[in-house]
Write a protein that holds these residues in place. Structure first.
Motif, PDB file in Angstrom:
ATOM      1  N   GLY A   1       0.812  -1.209   0.000  1.00 63.31           N
ATOM      2  CA  GLY A   1       0.000   0.000   0.000  1.00 63.31           C
ATOM      3  C   GLY A   1       0.847   1.262   0.000  1.00 63.31           C
ATOM      4  N   ASP A   2       1.974   1.246   0.740  1.00 62.25           N
ATOM      5  CA  ASP A   2       2.872   2.399   0.744  1.00 62.25           C
ATOM      6  C   ASP A   2       3.431   2.670  -0.648  1.00 62.25           C
ATOM      7  OD1 ASP A   2       2.467   2.732   3.426  1.00 62.25           O
ATOM      8  OD2 ASP A   2       4.285   1.658   4.037  1.00 62.25           O
ATOM      9  N   ILE A   3       3.805   1.588  -1.362  1.00 60.66           N
ATOM     10  CA  ILE A   3       4.361   1.744  -2.711  1.00 60.66           C
ATOM     11  C   ILE A   3       3.299   2.301  -3.656  1.00 60.66           C
ATOM     12  CG2 ILE A   3       5.275   0.497  -4.705  1.00 60.66           C
ATOM     13  CD1 ILE A   3       6.632  -1.405  -2.743  1.00 60.66           C
ATOM     14  N   MET A   4       2.106   1.745  -3.593  1.00 61.95           N
ATOM     15  CA  MET A   4       1.050   2.202  -4.487  1.00 61.95           C
ATOM     16  C   MET A   4       0.665   3.649  -4.223  1.00 61.95           C
ATOM     17  SD  MET A   4       0.162  -0.083  -6.726  1.00 61.95           S
ATOM     18  CE  MET A   4       1.940  -0.350  -6.875  1.00 61.95           C
ATOM     19  N   ARG A   5       0.679   4.055  -2.948  1.00 61.26           N
ATOM     20  CA  ARG A   5       0.315   5.438  -2.626  1.00 61.26           C
ATOM     21  C   ARG A   5       1.344   6.428  -3.158  1.00 61.26           C
ATOM     22  NH1 ARG A   5      -1.903   3.145   2.197  1.00 61.26           N
ATOM     23  NH2 ARG A   5       0.118   3.173   3.234  1.00 61.26           N
ATOM     24  N   ARG A   6       2.567   5.983  -3.344  1.00 60.49           N
ATOM     25  CA  ARG A   6       3.609   6.893  -3.820  1.00 60.49           C
ATOM     26  C   ARG A   6       3.565   7.082  -5.329  1.00 60.49           C
ATOM     27  NH1 ARG A   6       7.741   8.203  -0.719  1.00 60.49           N
ATOM     28  NH2 ARG A   6       9.250   8.115  -2.409  1.00 60.49           N
ATOM     29  N   LEU A   7       2.861   6.220  -6.034  1.00 60.51           N
ATOM     30  CA  LEU A   7       2.752   6.343  -7.483  1.00 60.51           C
ATOM     31  C   LEU A   7       1.788   7.464  -7.864  1.00 60.51           C
ATOM     32  CD1 LEU A   7       2.533   2.618  -8.647  1.00 60.51           C
ATOM     33  CD2 LEU A   7       4.366   4.230  -9.202  1.00 60.51           C
ATOM     34  N   PRO A   8       1.910   7.988  -9.076  1.00 58.83           N
ATOM     35  CA  PRO A   8       0.861   8.879  -9.584  1.00 58.83           C
ATOM     36  C   PRO A   8      -0.467   8.129  -9.645  1.00 58.83           C
ATOM     37  CG  PRO A   8       2.832   9.031 -10.939  1.00 58.83           C
ATOM     38  CD  PRO A   8       3.043   7.875 -10.008  1.00 58.83           C
ATOM     39  N   SER A   9      -1.546   8.858  -9.755  1.00 56.79           N
ATOM     40  CA  SER A   9      -2.860   8.225  -9.831  1.00 56.79           C
ATOM     41  C   SER A   9      -2.968   7.408 -11.109  1.00 56.79           C
ATOM     42  CB  SER A   9      -3.959   9.281  -9.806  1.00 56.79           C
ATOM     43  OG  SER A   9      -3.904  10.071 -10.984  1.00 56.79           O
ATOM     44  N   ALA A  10      -3.938   6.495 -11.133  1.00 58.65           N
ATOM     45  CA  ALA A  10      -4.140   5.674 -12.328  1.00 58.65           C
ATOM     46  C   ALA A  10      -4.443   6.553 -13.536  1.00 58.65           C
ATOM     47  CB  ALA A  10      -5.284   4.685 -12.082  1.00 58.65           C
ATOM     48  N   ALA A  11      -5.209   7.615 -13.330  1.00 57.99           N
ATOM     49  CA  ALA A  11      -5.531   8.512 -14.438  1.00 57.99           C
ATOM     50  C   ALA A  11      -4.278   9.183 -14.989  1.00 57.99           C
ATOM     51  CB  ALA A  11      -6.543   9.558 -13.982  1.00 57.99           C
ATOM     52  N   SER A  12      -3.353   9.587 -14.097  1.00 57.27           N
ATOM     53  CA  SER A  12      -2.121  10.234 -14.546  1.00 57.27           C
ATOM     54  C   SER A  12      -1.224   9.255 -15.291  1.00 57.27           C
ATOM     55  CB  SER A  12      -1.371  10.820 -13.349  1.00 57.27           C
ATOM     56  OG  SER A  12      -2.117  11.862 -12.745  1.00 57.27           O
ATOM     57  N   LEU A  13      -1.115   8.022 -14.783  1.00 57.36           N
ATOM     58  CA  LEU A  13      -0.299   7.011 -15.454  1.00 57.36           C
ATOM     59  C   LEU A  13      -0.886   6.659 -16.815  1.00 57.36           C
ATOM     60  CD1 LEU A  13       0.408   4.664 -12.411  1.00 57.36           C
ATOM     61  CD2 LEU A  13       2.094   6.051 -13.625  1.00 57.36           C
ATOM     62  N   ASP A  14      -2.196   6.559 -16.873  1.00 59.23           N
ATOM     63  CA  ASP A  14      -2.869   6.258 -18.138  1.00 59.23           C
ATOM     64  C   ASP A  14      -2.621   7.368 -19.149  1.00 59.23           C
ATOM     65  OD1 ASP A  14      -4.602   4.777 -19.846  1.00 59.23           O
ATOM     66  OD2 ASP A  14      -6.227   6.143 -19.350  1.00 59.23           O
ATOM     67  N   LYS A  15      -2.710   8.603 -18.700  1.00 58.96           N
ATOM     68  CA  LYS A  15      -2.486   9.747 -19.584  1.00 58.96           C
ATOM     69  C   LYS A  15      -1.037   9.788 -20.056  1.00 58.96           C
ATOM     70  CE  LYS A  15      -4.322  13.548 -18.260  1.00 58.96           C
ATOM     71  NZ  LYS A  15      -4.581  14.800 -17.472  1.00 58.96           N
TER      72      LYS A  15
END
Length: 346
Positions: free
Chosen positions: A236-250
């Motif tokens: 969960g800590d790793i996932m929270r540090r990533l950009p949002s799914a929308a940002s990664l998709d874009k």
């Protein structure tokens, strides 16, 4: 490779120790806040009041809910995780060290490509060893350029240094070829044009593929967040540090769309070169065929993104299939399939 390994360890420390700093709490709060907003959607929006006149000369007030728009199918109103962008103190320290090592490693890497060119007196991408080393240098150079342009892409660093280490390890241990001249068909200025475009296209396709793969993980995590099943452990800590799914998709879509015209030109340039070298524009050689299959796969992906039914995960799977076609076109065709491009093998 040693300096890249130091950059890898520093990026790893950024993710591990950065998650233990106060940013873990801050990003968790951002995700929770975004999840609440995503769950309520239009129901939490204030109703808009509209006053209209009736046929009898009176007035009546009508209410209608505000329209909530999303940038994409993956946009749940959840904010980007700030950790990977270098916004926490402890993680940012390791991140800056990692970027510094990456810059130094890239300078050494680029110098190696230049020295190879000097030793063979031609473009340094005439075989798989040279293509692999140049490919890695272009991928890292593109990443550093995005950082210079102040794009939020530091989250790619860990995955990029990992793959570059694997790429260079494979190049030096399995694909290495001594400096030598090429067959007459390759003595052409098209070697500089056609193959360089293929390398640039592949490097950017790779960065987009990393974004696409992380989008799938982050999207799965956000679904769990909105359902109240998010993990509070290390994952969960790793996932929270990533950009949002929308940002990664874009990000993935923009990178693929940016380089697709260059990949189209790569195929056209290859056909022109084939006419000059072999007297025909197209002969369904395995390399030509798989380059075209890769083009079709990416064209389908871009077309799918323009239709309502192929957003989010479906389009992401198609993008990964397209990148797998690119990888097979390089490794699979060169190693396992015979054709006119076999002289550029191991």
């Amino acid at each position: 490779m040693f300096v890249y390994a130091l950059a890898f360890l520093a990026h790893l420390a950024e993710w591990v120790f950065g998650g233990r700093s106060r940013i873990a709490v801050q990003s968790a709060a951002l995700v929770a806040e975004g999840a609440e907003g995503g769950d309520t959607g239009a129901a939490d929006q204030k109703a808009q009041q509209v006053t209209v006149k009736t046929a009898g000369g009176g007035t009546v007030t009508l209410e209608r809910p505000a329209v909530v728009t999303r940038a994409s199918a993956s946009d749940r109103g959840i904010a980007d995780g700030p950790g990977a962008a270098g916004e926490d103190e402890q993680g940012d320290m390791y991140g800056r060290i990692a970027v510094s090592f990456t810059v130094l490693a890239w300078l050494l890497h680029a110098a190696g490509v230049v020295f190879r060119a000097a030793s063979v007196q031609r473009a340094p991408w005439g075989n798989m060893y040279e293509f692999s080393t140049t490919f890695g240098a272009v991928a890292v150079g593109t990443y550093l350029l995005l950082l210079v342009l102040r794009k939020n892409v530091r989250w790619i660093g860990l995955f990029l240094t990992t793959s570059v280490l694997l790429d260079l390890g494979l190049a030096t241990s399995v694909l290495y070829t001594n400096s030598e001249q090429l067959v007459p068909a390759l003595h052409s200025y098209w070697l500089w044009i056609h193959v360089s475009c293929a390398i640039i296209s592949g490097a950017i396709f790779y960065l987009a593929a990393v974004g696409t793969l992380l989008f799938l993980f982050r999207d799965h995590y956000e679904v769990a967040v909105t359902a109240g099943r998010a993990s509070n452990g290390r994952w969960g800590d790793i996932m929270r540090r990533l950009p949002s799914a929308a940002s990664l998709d874009k990000f993935a879509y923009r990178m693929n769309a940016l380089v697709f015209p260059l990949w189209t030109f790569t195929i056209i340039a290859g056909a022109i070169w084939a006419q000059a070298a072999w007297g025909r524009y197209w002969g369904w050689d395995p390399k030509e065929t798989w380059a075209f299959i890769t083009w079709v796969a990416y064209a389908c992906y871009l077309h799918a993104r323009a239709t309502a039914g192929w957003k989010g995960r479906k389009a992401a799977y198609l993008a990964l299939i397209a990148f797998a076609c690119f990888l097979f076109n390089y490794y699979g065709v060169n190693i396992f399939v015979s054709g006119k491009h076999s002289y550029a093998g191991v």
